[in-house]
Scaffold this motif. Structure first.
Motif, PDB file in Angstrom:
ATOM      1  N   LEU A  25       0.708  -1.271  -0.101  1.00  0.00           N
ATOM      2  CA  LEU A  25       0.428  -0.005  -0.041  1.00  0.00           C
ATOM      3  C   LEU A  25       0.939   1.386   0.152  1.00  0.00           C
ATOM      4  O   LEU A  25       0.060   2.339  -0.774  1.00  0.00           O
ATOM      5  CB  LEU A  25      -0.767  -0.420   0.816  1.00  0.00           C
ATOM      6  N   LYS A  26       2.276   1.166   1.266  1.00  0.00           N
ATOM      7  CA  LYS A  26       2.498   2.481   0.796  1.00  0.00           C
ATOM      8  C   LYS A  26       3.601   2.285  -0.894  1.00  0.00           C
ATOM      9  O   LYS A  26       3.648   2.984  -1.481  1.00  0.00           O
ATOM     10  CB  LYS A  26       3.834   2.163   1.763  1.00  0.00           C
ATOM     11  N   GLN A  27       3.475   1.667  -1.390  1.00  0.00           N
ATOM     12  CA  GLN A  27       4.552   1.645  -2.379  1.00  0.00           C
ATOM     13  C   GLN A  27       3.569   2.054  -3.500  1.00  0.00           C
ATOM     14  O   GLN A  27       3.331   3.178  -4.456  1.00  0.00           O
ATOM     15  CB  GLN A  27       4.860   0.286  -3.777  1.00  0.00           C
ATOM     16  N   ALA A  28       1.853   1.976  -3.316  1.00  0.00           N
ATOM     17  CA  ALA A  28       1.338   2.324  -4.110  1.00  0.00           C
ATOM     18  C   ALA A  28       0.728   4.041  -3.637  1.00  0.00           C
ATOM     19  O   ALA A  28       1.368   4.609  -4.944  1.00  0.00           O
ATOM     20  CB  ALA A  28      -0.659   1.606  -3.956  1.00  0.00           C
ATOM     21  N   HIS A  29       0.663   4.274  -2.639  1.00  0.00           N
ATOM     22  CA  HIS A  29       1.119   6.032  -2.115  1.00  0.00           C
ATOM     23  C   HIS A  29       1.804   6.251  -2.779  1.00  0.00           C
ATOM     24  O   HIS A  29       1.684   7.191  -3.037  1.00  0.00           O
ATOM     25  CB  HIS A  29       0.919   5.595  -0.429  1.00  0.00           C
ATOM     26  N   TRP A  30       3.265   5.480  -2.675  1.00  0.00           N
ATOM     27  CA  TRP A  30       4.849   7.051  -3.436  1.00  0.00           C
ATOM     28  C   TRP A  30       4.590   6.669  -4.353  1.00  0.00           C
ATOM     29  O   TRP A  30       4.747   7.821  -5.587  1.00  0.00           O
ATOM     30  CB  TRP A  30       5.420   5.883  -2.694  1.00  0.00           C
ATOM     31  N   ASN A  31       3.802   5.925  -5.786  1.00  0.00           N
ATOM     32  CA  ASN A  31       4.354   6.153  -6.971  1.00  0.00           C
ATOM     33  C   ASN A  31       2.980   6.497  -7.785  1.00  0.00           C
ATOM     34  O   ASN A  31       3.199   6.533  -8.833  1.00  0.00           O
ATOM     35  CB  ASN A  31       4.622   5.034  -7.400  1.00  0.00           C
ATOM     36  N   LEU A  85      -4.717   5.383   0.504  1.00  0.00           N
ATOM     37  CA  LEU A  85      -3.502   4.582   0.284  1.00  0.00           C
ATOM     38  C   LEU A  85      -2.598   5.628   1.334  1.00  0.00           C
ATOM     39  O   LEU A  85      -2.981   4.005   2.381  1.00  0.00           O
ATOM     40  CB  LEU A  85      -2.887   4.113  -0.466  1.00  0.00           C
ATOM     41  N   ASP A  86      -2.563   6.377   2.573  1.00  0.00           N
ATOM     42  CA  ASP A  86      -1.827   6.251   3.139  1.00  0.00           C
ATOM     43  C   ASP A  86      -2.756   5.429   4.958  1.00  0.00           C
ATOM     44  O   ASP A  86      -2.401   4.906   5.393  1.00  0.00           O
ATOM     45  CB  ASP A  86      -1.226   7.461   3.640  1.00  0.00           C
ATOM     46  N   THR A  87      -3.966   6.077   4.376  1.00  0.00           N
ATOM     47  CA  THR A  87      -4.904   5.771   5.550  1.00  0.00           C
ATOM     48  C   THR A  87      -5.073   4.680   5.628  1.00  0.00           C
ATOM     49  O   THR A  87      -4.945   3.635   6.579  1.00  0.00           O
ATOM     50  CB  THR A  87      -6.683   6.608   5.333  1.00  0.00           C
TER      51      THR A  87
END
Ligand SMILES: [Fe+2]
Length: 160
Positions: A34-40, A53-55
């Protein structure tokens, strides 16, 4: 197993700890994905999805913490490092080349659903083993994953 005054039989606790660690691996892996998605993520709805996504990642992190601590409460060990999770997770690797929001949303939706399916099975297994406390924890996580899948799928309306 470490002795405890919890009155569940040791062999039951051992099986529950194994189950908790299996789902801990999924949740730790899911959190990092999820963090990978949040960042990119990139796209016209960037900010809303970036925040969503961060939540979700924060909530999944809390679920992983509860699952890990339950394993220790029952006299087991939590196996929650990134490498342990990578080794044991049942989720597929995240598509590291994903860019557009729809690629990320579909990858995230697929993984939330897979983690949700495994958690639903874990509810049944822990109920069958007579551990209502663990079943309740998994039930809470199941409801949360379902709710977050709803938020993600709402962005994919027309693409299901
Ligand atoms: Fe961030």
């Amino acid at each position: 197993m470490i002795p405890t005054r919890i009155d569940l039989p040791a062999d039951t606790r051992a099986r529950i700890v194994e189950l908790l660690n299996a789902r801990l691996a999924d949740l730790a892996d899911l959190r990092s994905q999820l963090k990978q998605a949040h960042w990119n993520i990139k796209g016209p709805a960037f900010f809303a999805i970036h925040e969503l996504l961060d939540t979700i990642a924060s909530q999944v992190d809390e679920h992983a913490d509860e699952v890990a601590e339950r394993a220790v409460q029952l006299g087991g060990r939590a196996l929650g490092t990134s490498r342990a999770a990578a080794h044991r997770s049942t989720l597929p690797e995240y598509p590291l080349d994903a860019i557009h929001q729809n690629e990320h949303l579909e990858a995230v939706a697929e993984r939330l659903a897979m983690a949700g399916t495994a958690i639903r099975t874990a509810i049944e297994t822990s109920t069958g083993l007579g551990d209502a406390g663990t079943a309740d924890l998994f039930t809470e996580i199941s409801r949360s994953l379902d709710k977050n899948l709803w938020f993600v799928e709402a962005h994919l309306q027309g693409r299901l």
